[in-house]
Design a protein around this motif. Structure first.
Motif, PDB file in Angstrom:
ATOM      1  N   ALA A  14      45.607  56.761  29.407  1.00  0.00           N
ATOM      2  CA  ALA A  14      45.934  55.336  29.407  1.00  0.00           C
ATOM      3  C   ALA A  14      46.714  54.961  30.667  1.00  0.00           C
ATOM      4  CB  ALA A  14      46.742  54.984  28.159  1.00  0.00           C
ATOM      5  N   THR A  17      44.378  54.968  33.686  1.00  0.00           N
ATOM      6  CA  THR A  17      43.496  53.810  33.635  1.00  0.00           C
ATOM      7  C   THR A  17      44.216  52.555  34.090  1.00  0.00           C
ATOM      8  OG1 THR A  17      42.263  54.804  31.808  1.00  0.00           O
ATOM      9  CG2 THR A  17      42.041  52.432  32.111  1.00  0.00           C
ATOM     10  N   LEU A  18      45.446  52.375  33.638  1.00  0.00           N
ATOM     11  CA  LEU A  18      46.200  51.180  34.040  1.00  0.00           C
ATOM     12  C   LEU A  18      46.539  51.205  35.527  1.00  0.00           C
ATOM     13  CD1 LEU A  18      48.553  50.682  30.976  1.00  0.00           C
ATOM     14  CD2 LEU A  18      46.543  49.354  31.614  1.00  0.00           C
ATOM     15  N   VAL A  21      43.312  50.176  37.247  1.00  0.00           N
ATOM     16  CA  VAL A  21      43.079  48.738  37.107  1.00  0.00           C
ATOM     17  C   VAL A  21      44.018  47.956  38.024  1.00  0.00           C
ATOM     18  CG1 VAL A  21      43.289  46.806  35.486  1.00  0.00           C
ATOM     19  CG2 VAL A  21      42.115  48.878  34.799  1.00  0.00           C
ATOM     20  N   ILE A  31      40.167  40.853  37.347  1.00  0.00           N
ATOM     21  CA  ILE A  31      40.340  41.708  36.173  1.00  0.00           C
ATOM     22  C   ILE A  31      40.499  40.813  34.947  1.00  0.00           C
ATOM     23  CG2 ILE A  31      41.773  43.477  35.097  1.00  0.00           C
ATOM     24  CD1 ILE A  31      40.422  44.447  37.643  1.00  0.00           C
ATOM     25  N   ASN A  32      39.721  41.100  33.898  1.00  0.00           N
ATOM     26  CA  ASN A  32      39.833  40.374  32.645  1.00  0.00           C
ATOM     27  C   ASN A  32      40.970  41.012  31.836  1.00  0.00           C
ATOM     28  OD1 ASN A  32      39.559  39.112  30.207  1.00  0.00           O
ATOM     29  ND2 ASN A  32      37.342  39.415  30.053  1.00  0.00           N
ATOM     30  N   GLU A  33      42.150  40.420  31.914  1.00  0.00           N
ATOM     31  CA  GLU A  33      43.331  41.011  31.280  1.00  0.00           C
ATOM     32  C   GLU A  33      43.251  40.985  29.762  1.00  0.00           C
ATOM     33  OE1 GLU A  33      46.845  39.314  32.932  1.00  0.00           O
ATOM     34  OE2 GLU A  33      46.254  39.814  34.986  1.00  0.00           O
ATOM     35  N   ASP A  34      42.583  39.984  29.201  1.00  0.00           N
ATOM     36  CA  ASP A  34      42.445  39.940  27.744  1.00  0.00           C
ATOM     37  C   ASP A  34      41.631  41.128  27.239  1.00  0.00           C
ATOM     38  OD1 ASP A  34      43.917  37.615  27.474  1.00  0.00           O
ATOM     39  OD2 ASP A  34      42.148  36.327  27.717  1.00  0.00           O
ATOM     40  N   ILE A  36      41.373  44.038  28.690  1.00  0.00           N
ATOM     41  CA  ILE A  36      42.202  45.246  28.836  1.00  0.00           C
ATOM     42  C   ILE A  36      43.149  45.371  27.654  1.00  0.00           C
ATOM     43  CG2 ILE A  36      44.038  46.308  30.204  1.00  0.00           C
ATOM     44  CD1 ILE A  36      42.663  45.196  32.681  1.00  0.00           C
ATOM     45  N   LYS A  37      43.752  44.249  27.250  1.00  0.00           N
ATOM     46  CA  LYS A  37      44.658  44.282  26.097  1.00  0.00           C
ATOM     47  C   LYS A  37      43.929  44.698  24.827  1.00  0.00           C
ATOM     48  CE  LYS A  37      47.727  40.748  27.925  1.00  0.00           C
ATOM     49  NZ  LYS A  37      48.174  39.354  27.803  1.00  0.00           N
ATOM     50  N   VAL A  39      41.128  46.524  24.553  1.00  0.00           N
ATOM     51  CA  VAL A  39      40.752  47.939  24.620  1.00  0.00           C
ATOM     52  C   VAL A  39      41.962  48.834  24.410  1.00  0.00           C
ATOM     53  CG1 VAL A  39      39.901  49.727  26.186  1.00  0.00           C
ATOM     54  CG2 VAL A  39      38.714  47.543  26.035  1.00  0.00           C
ATOM     55  N   MET A  40      43.105  48.484  24.997  1.00  0.00           N
ATOM     56  CA  MET A  40      44.304  49.297  24.822  1.00  0.00           C
ATOM     57  C   MET A  40      44.786  49.270  23.366  1.00  0.00           C
ATOM     58  SD  MET A  40      44.780  50.738  27.681  1.00  0.00           S
ATOM     59  CE  MET A  40      46.405  51.422  27.544  1.00  0.00           C
TER      60      MET A  40
END
Length: 59
Positions: A14, A17-18, A21, A31-34, A36-37, A39-40
């Motif tokens: 994790a 990956t961050l 990104v 980057i589609n931050e929503d 990413i949230k 998936v995390m």
């Protein structure tokens, strides 16, 4: 895989990956931050369920 090893691998993956990104975001890629949230969060809940499954083996 025991829960301790799984935790180390999950946190490392994790984090890497961050970092990746963040580097892509600094390079100018949108980057589609929503997403990413989402998936995390799914990864977090999946790891909690895996940990609970492994812990029930000891009961």
């Amino acid at each position: 895989m025991d829960p301790f090893t799984f935790g180390i691998v999950f946190v490392g993956t994790a984090g890497a990956t961050l970092v990746g990104v963040a580097l892509l975001g600094n390079a100018g890629i949108n980057i589609n931050e929503d997403m990413i949230k989402i998936v995390m969060e799914l990864g977090k809940y999946g790891s909690i369920l895996y940990l609970l499954k492994e812990l029930t083996k000891f009961l």
